[in-house]
Motif scaffolding. Structure first.
Motif, PDB file in Angstrom:
ATOM      1  N   VAL A 207      45.397  47.239  25.747  1.00 19.96           N
ATOM      2  CA  VAL A 207      45.577  47.247  24.310  1.00 19.96           C
ATOM      3  C   VAL A 207      46.255  45.535  24.105  1.00 19.96           C
ATOM      4  O   VAL A 207      46.542  44.831  24.632  1.00 19.96           O
ATOM      5  CB  VAL A 207      46.685  48.194  23.986  1.00 19.96           C
ATOM      6  CG1 VAL A 207      46.192  49.630  24.087  1.00 19.96           C
ATOM      7  CG2 VAL A 207      48.123  48.301  24.822  1.00 19.96           C
ATOM      8  N   LEU A 208      46.337  45.623  22.592  1.00 20.92           N
ATOM      9  CA  LEU A 208      47.050  44.303  22.077  1.00 20.92           C
ATOM     10  C   LEU A 208      48.502  44.752  21.207  1.00 20.92           C
ATOM     11  O   LEU A 208      48.387  45.721  20.588  1.00 20.92           O
ATOM     12  CB  LEU A 208      46.098  43.376  21.293  1.00 20.92           C
ATOM     13  CG  LEU A 208      45.005  42.792  21.998  1.00 20.92           C
ATOM     14  CD1 LEU A 208      44.186  42.318  21.015  1.00 20.92           C
ATOM     15  CD2 LEU A 208      45.411  41.658  22.828  1.00 20.92           C
ATOM     16  N   PRO A 209      49.340  44.111  21.653  1.00 19.49           N
ATOM     17  CA  PRO A 209      49.718  43.035  22.607  1.00 19.49           C
ATOM     18  C   PRO A 209      49.616  43.395  24.097  1.00 19.49           C
ATOM     19  O   PRO A 209      49.771  44.478  24.431  1.00 19.49           O
ATOM     20  CB  PRO A 209      51.108  42.319  22.227  1.00 19.49           C
ATOM     21  CG  PRO A 209      51.858  43.545  21.591  1.00 19.49           C
ATOM     22  CD  PRO A 209      50.799  44.234  20.906  1.00 19.49           C
ATOM     23  N   SER A 210      48.959  42.129  24.702  1.00 17.09           N
ATOM     24  CA  SER A 210      48.946  42.631  26.212  1.00 17.09           C
ATOM     25  C   SER A 210      50.232  42.472  26.862  1.00 17.09           C
ATOM     26  O   SER A 210      50.267  41.685  28.055  1.00 17.09           O
ATOM     27  CB  SER A 210      47.483  42.004  26.775  1.00 17.09           C
ATOM     28  OG  SER A 210      47.950  40.329  26.703  1.00 17.09           O
TER      29      SER A 210
ATOM     30  N   GLY B 272      50.686  43.234  36.060  1.00 13.96           N
ATOM     31  CA  GLY B 272      50.200  41.768  35.887  1.00 13.96           C
ATOM     32  C   GLY B 272      49.164  41.447  36.871  1.00 13.96           C
ATOM     33  O   GLY B 272      49.415  39.972  37.277  1.00 13.96           O
ATOM     34  N   VAL B 273      48.215  42.010  37.138  1.00 14.45           N
ATOM     35  CA  VAL B 273      47.118  41.865  37.936  1.00 14.45           C
ATOM     36  C   VAL B 273      45.749  41.335  37.444  1.00 14.45           C
ATOM     37  O   VAL B 273      45.209  42.406  36.814  1.00 14.45           O
ATOM     38  CB  VAL B 273      46.774  42.618  39.312  1.00 14.45           C
ATOM     39  CG1 VAL B 273      45.841  42.054  40.307  1.00 14.45           C
ATOM     40  CG2 VAL B 273      48.186  42.884  40.133  1.00 14.45           C
ATOM     41  N   PRO B 274      45.342  40.261  36.942  1.00 11.60           N
ATOM     42  CA  PRO B 274      44.087  40.005  36.507  1.00 11.60           C
ATOM     43  C   PRO B 274      42.929  40.479  37.501  1.00 11.60           C
ATOM     44  O   PRO B 274      42.961  40.555  38.430  1.00 11.60           O
ATOM     45  CB  PRO B 274      44.152  38.527  36.242  1.00 11.60           C
ATOM     46  CG  PRO B 274      44.795  37.906  37.196  1.00 11.60           C
ATOM     47  CD  PRO B 274      45.874  38.890  37.497  1.00 11.60           C
ATOM     48  N   TYR B 275      41.791  40.919  36.474  1.00 11.68           N
ATOM     49  CA  TYR B 275      40.584  41.456  36.984  1.00 11.68           C
ATOM     50  C   TYR B 275      40.228  40.659  38.498  1.00 11.68           C
ATOM     51  O   TYR B 275      40.030  41.290  39.286  1.00 11.68           O
ATOM     52  CB  TYR B 275      39.387  41.477  36.195  1.00 11.68           C
ATOM     53  CG  TYR B 275      38.373  42.437  36.482  1.00 11.68           C
ATOM     54  CD1 TYR B 275      38.184  43.359  36.811  1.00 11.68           C
ATOM     55  CD2 TYR B 275      37.233  41.400  37.049  1.00 11.68           C
ATOM     56  CE1 TYR B 275      36.992  44.083  37.247  1.00 11.68           C
ATOM     57  CE2 TYR B 275      35.927  41.977  37.411  1.00 11.68           C
ATOM     58  CZ  TYR B 275      36.014  43.226  37.685  1.00 11.68           C
ATOM     59  OH  TYR B 275      34.583  44.100  38.281  1.00 11.68           O
ATOM     60  N   ARG B 276      40.133  39.373  38.205  1.00  8.90           N
ATOM     61  CA  ARG B 276      39.420  38.432  39.503  1.00  8.90           C
ATOM     62  C   ARG B 276      40.288  38.509  40.570  1.00  8.90           C
ATOM     63  O   ARG B 276      39.936  38.420  41.669  1.00  8.90           O
ATOM     64  CB  ARG B 276      39.450  37.153  38.836  1.00  8.90           C
ATOM     65  CG  ARG B 276      40.509  36.273  38.580  1.00  8.90           C
ATOM     66  CD  ARG B 276      40.292  35.046  38.045  1.00  8.90           C
ATOM     67  NE  ARG B 276      41.511  34.069  37.702  1.00  8.90           N
ATOM     68  CZ  ARG B 276      41.475  32.923  37.269  1.00  8.90           C
ATOM     69  NH1 ARG B 276      40.364  32.202  36.859  1.00  8.90           N
ATOM     70  NH2 ARG B 276      42.510  32.111  37.157  1.00  8.90           N
ATOM     71  N   ASN B 277      41.911  38.741  40.480  1.00  8.06           N
ATOM     72  CA  ASN B 277      42.488  38.720  41.592  1.00  8.06           C
ATOM     73  C   ASN B 277      42.413  39.972  42.306  1.00  8.06           C
ATOM     74  O   ASN B 277      42.564  40.222  43.400  1.00  8.06           O
ATOM     75  CB  ASN B 277      44.075  38.760  41.029  1.00  8.06           C
ATOM     76  CG  ASN B 277      44.623  37.247  41.269  1.00  8.06           C
ATOM     77  OD1 ASN B 277      43.752  36.160  41.171  1.00  8.06           O
ATOM     78  ND2 ASN B 277      45.791  36.933  41.024  1.00  8.06           N
TER      79      ASN B 277
ATOM     80  N   HIS C 101      50.418  36.426  29.514  1.00  4.06           N
ATOM     81  CA  HIS C 101      49.769  37.503  28.813  1.00  4.06           C
ATOM     82  C   HIS C 101      50.423  37.670  27.592  1.00  4.06           C
ATOM     83  O   HIS C 101      51.618  37.513  27.429  1.00  4.06           O
ATOM     84  CB  HIS C 101      49.840  38.581  29.820  1.00  4.06           C
ATOM     85  CG  HIS C 101      51.128  38.994  30.288  1.00  4.06           C
ATOM     86  ND1 HIS C 101      51.838  40.303  29.738  1.00  4.06           N
ATOM     87  CD2 HIS C 101      51.940  38.747  31.109  1.00  4.06           C
ATOM     88  CE1 HIS C 101      52.926  40.317  30.204  1.00  4.06           C
ATOM     89  NE2 HIS C 101      52.940  39.264  31.305  1.00  4.06           N
ATOM     90  N   GLY C 102      49.654  38.566  26.685  1.00  8.65           N
ATOM     91  CA  GLY C 102      50.473  39.094  25.473  1.00  8.65           C
ATOM     92  C   GLY C 102      49.182  38.915  24.598  1.00  8.65           C
ATOM     93  O   GLY C 102      49.172  39.597  23.529  1.00  8.65           O
ATOM     94  N   GLY C 103      48.335  37.948  24.695  1.00  9.93           N
ATOM     95  CA  GLY C 103      47.172  38.057  23.730  1.00  9.93           C
ATOM     96  C   GLY C 103      45.912  38.168  23.965  1.00  9.93           C
ATOM     97  O   GLY C 103      45.654  39.187  24.855  1.00  9.93           O
ATOM     98  N   ARG C 104      44.704  37.907  23.472  1.00 10.62           N
ATOM     99  CA  ARG C 104      43.447  38.564  23.787  1.00 10.62           C
ATOM    100  C   ARG C 104      42.627  38.046  24.945  1.00 10.62           C
ATOM    101  O   ARG C 104      41.583  38.818  25.059  1.00 10.62           O
ATOM    102  CB  ARG C 104      42.611  38.314  22.430  1.00 10.62           C
ATOM    103  CG  ARG C 104      41.455  38.931  22.228  1.00 10.62           C
ATOM    104  CD  ARG C 104      40.578  38.689  20.718  1.00 10.62           C
ATOM    105  NE  ARG C 104      41.346  39.655  19.643  1.00 10.62           N
ATOM    106  CZ  ARG C 104      41.079  40.800  19.629  1.00 10.62           C
ATOM    107  NH1 ARG C 104      40.508  41.598  20.161  1.00 10.62           N
ATOM    108  NH2 ARG C 104      41.664  41.100  18.174  1.00 10.62           N
ATOM    109  N   SER C 105      42.885  36.836  25.481  1.00 13.23           N
ATOM    110  CA  SER C 105      41.852  36.474  26.410  1.00 13.23           C
ATOM    111  C   SER C 105      41.601  37.421  27.464  1.00 13.23           C
ATOM    112  O   SER C 105      42.398  38.246  27.698  1.00 13.23           O
ATOM    113  CB  SER C 105      42.539  35.028  26.828  1.00 13.23           C
ATOM    114  OG  SER C 105      43.080  35.147  27.968  1.00 13.23           O
TER     115      SER C 105
END
Length: 301
Positions: free
Chosen positions: A42-45, A12-17, A223-227
């Motif tokens: 992948v989706l679902p994230s 659970g670490v977004p790119y910007r973090n 998280h779970g979706g496409r954003s």
């Protein structure tokens, strides 16, 4: 099998973090010891679906895990089984979902919490935790330095060719505090500081190392979706292989065939994504300094 690789998954670490808060990892990128790319999940994230895709190399629509409430023994060939087929030794320090996906389901709290099974067709040496009782006010997560130490112990005792570590700390923190806050800044700092001396040790033990996440998280800790915030994370690679252009985005399904290719294990026919690493024409020397004392902790000042 002579090659060795460790996959470290910080949940659970977004790119910007990764790019703004992990100073040790970014410092190694600056020095040339590591390289970094954006990775899209992948989706679902969602966590379990991503775990399954990371090791099978196929999308959830194919392997069938649609979320954390749908965990079962997967039927697809995976990284562990392919390494074992090539004669390698495998190990995992992770959430119990990984054991259920790739070894036995359902998870038995006594039998499966810790096992050493040299003849197992998937995971030879497993150390798992369940996070039973997890909720907003109690994360039920082990200390990350304990997990890093456990993986290192398995490497030293059993000579792992492939080892995987997964920790939920930052994912759980993100769900509780969201990401634009002092608590998450500090949690990422602590993770980076705990991880750094072990990366040094693993490299000195001869391992290539990949550090990444299963998915990101958005402004509300979801998280779970496409954003982009939910799907995109970073991937750091320590090793001698050549990688894609720095602006290329890695598909999460590329991880499994890439790991197997680096280890010299057969890539399953179902893993149709192309490896993103390839053997370098000239060897790159490691720039990492001598290993620090791993028994001595550090404290932020």
């Amino acid at each position: 099998m002579n090659n060795k690789l460790l996959l470290i998954i910080l949940d659970g670490v977004p790119y910007r973090n990764f790019r703004r808060l992990f100073g040790n990892l970014e410092g190694w990128v600056d020095s040339g010891e590591a390289r970094v790319w954006k990775l899209r999940s992948v989706l679902p994230s969602i966590s379990a679906s991503c775990y399954a895709s990371i090791h099978t190399g196929v999308a959830p629509a194919e392997h069938g895990c649609t979320g954390n409430g749908n965990v079962f023994k997967l039927s697809h060939k995976d990284v562990f089984s392919q390494v074992r087929e090539a004669g390698g030794t495998t190990g995992a320090v992770a959430h119990s979902f990984w054991s259920q996906f790739f070894n036995r389901h359902p998870f038995d709290y006594v039998r499966d919490i810790e096992y050493d099974e040299p003849d197992n067709a998937t995971i030879n040496h497993g150390r798992f935790h369940t996070m039973t009782g997890y909720g907003h006010d109690n994360q039920m997560t082990p200390s990350d330095v304990d997990l890093f130490g456990t993986l290192t112990n398995l490497c030293l005792r059993f000579g792992l060719n492939y080892g995987m570590l997964h920790t939920c700390t930052l994912d759980s923190m993100g769900h509780r505090f969201f990401h634009d806050c002092q608590q998450m800044d500090h949690a990422c700092f602590v993770m980076d500081e705990m991880l750094a001396p072990f990366v040094t040790k693993w490299r000195q033990l001869g391992y290539e190392v990949i550090v990444t996440a299963d998915h990101g998280q958005d402004e509300r800790g979801h998280h779970g979706g496409r954003s982009a915030l939910q799907q995109e994370t970073a991937l750091y690679y320590f090793g001698t292989a050549e990688g894609p252009d720095k602006d290329d985005v890695i598909d999460q399904r590329q991880l499994a065939p890439t790991i197997l290719d680096r280890l010299g294990a057969p890539i399953a026919d179902t893993m149709t994504a192309k490896p993103f690493l390839k053997k370098a024409k000239t060897q790159r020397p490691s720039l990492l300094w001598p290993a620090p004392d791993l028994e001595r902790g550090s404290r932020r000042t």
